[in-house]
Design an enzyme around this catalytic site. Structure first.
Site: not given
Length: 314
Positions: A115, A119
């Site tokens: 993963h 952001r």
């Protein structure tokens, strides 16, 4: 000084390029499957929500059973609870969120699930300076771990952190171990990596530079492991264990993951948010691996460890 729009546009350009780069590299590593893109827009005037993104999903590959690399740039008039739980001073502010999120579920049980997320957030209210911060990281979830793979993963993480301070790797490695922890199972989700949030110390350029380093370092950390393990022979036993352990991934993402909660609470696109879930999974009541088996050995890896205790890998 950059304006709010200039900051957002600079992050936007980097994230779109990162999505393209990751998709191209993963298609090359798979050799068979290609990403399918869904470009979408979100408009809900009643809820004052807007924005859009590019969801890219690969399925049925030779290496990757399913994977997604998503880009989104969305905005709203009120921060959702998942974003203000640990920062209550931001409640009620208008917000903008940009990010790339990647999750890969390989076919071969000897290739780890992984993963990546990077952001950027801004929160605004009239008469006040915008609050902004970066977040993200990457983590590795093996089913049949190898020390050399995990040390390589953490070596890349440590080295990309080094230009930003001697303490950065240790801090964000520890945060990753603590964040990706299933309290109800008393185990980590995998072997960790990096996790950071609320990053704004040192100014925009410094923080943006770190976020870029994390995003750009991911492929260097992951692809050598894929190449080394993707042809490892496996049978039904290993496959069944992989499917069972994928259940832990589902548990974490639906119970604890901030990104999942933020997306659902902010009225996000459900298919894109739940892209992180594996295509096949199984649950078994009170499963216990045979003592001394390769499956039982995984438990030794599901707790925080100093991977450089015996010296760094080179």
């Amino acid at each position: 000084m950059q304006t709010t729009d200039e900051r957002g546009d600079a992050v936007d350009r980097f994230l779109l390029a990162l999505q393209d780069r990751c998709c191209a590299a993963l298609e090359a590593a798979d050799g068979v499957a290609r990403f399918r893109e869904d470009a979408w827009q979100r408009t809900d005037a009643g809820a004052n929500l807007g924005g859009g993104g590019r969801t890219r999903v690969l399925a049925g590959g030779a290496v990757f059973e399913q994977g997604g690399v998503n880009f989104s740039r969305v905005h709203g008039e009120r921060m959702p609870p998942a974003a203000t739980a640990h920062r209550p001073e931001l409640a009620g502010r208008a917000w903008t969120a940009l990010g790339v999120s990647l999750v890969l579920h390989p076919r071969n049980p000897y290739v780890p699930t992984t993963h990546l997320n990077v952001r950027y957030f801004e929160a605004r209210k009239p008469g006040a300076e915008p609050a902004w911060w970066f977040g993200g990281g990457f983590d590795l979830t093996p089913f049949y771990p190898f020390d050399e793979d995990v040390v390589h993963w953490h070596t890349v993480a440590r080295d990309l952190c080094a230009p930003f301070g001697d303490e950065v790797y240790a801090k964000y490695k520890r945060w990753c171990d603590e964040y990706f922890f299933l309290k109800h199972r008393n185990e980590t989700r995998g072997v960790g990596g990096l996790f950071f949030d609320d990053l704004n110390a040192g100014g925009f350029d410094q923080c943006f530079g770190f976020m870029r380093a994390v995003g750009e370092g991911f492929l260097d950390a992951y692809l050598p492991i894929v190449e080394k393990r993707k042809s490892t022979p496996f049978g039904e036993r290993e496959r069944e264990f992989q499917l069972y352990r994928r259940g832990r991934y589902v548990e974490f993402n639906l119970v604890y993951d901030r990104g999942t909660l933020f997306g659902l609470q902010s009225g996000g696109r459900t298919e894109s948010i739940l892209m992180s879930l594996p295509p096949r999974v199984r649950f078994e009541y009170a499963y216990t691996p045979a003592l001394g088996s390769a499956e039982a050995c995984l438990a030794e890896y599901l707790r925080p460890r100093d991977w450089f205790a015996n010296g760094p890998a080179r």
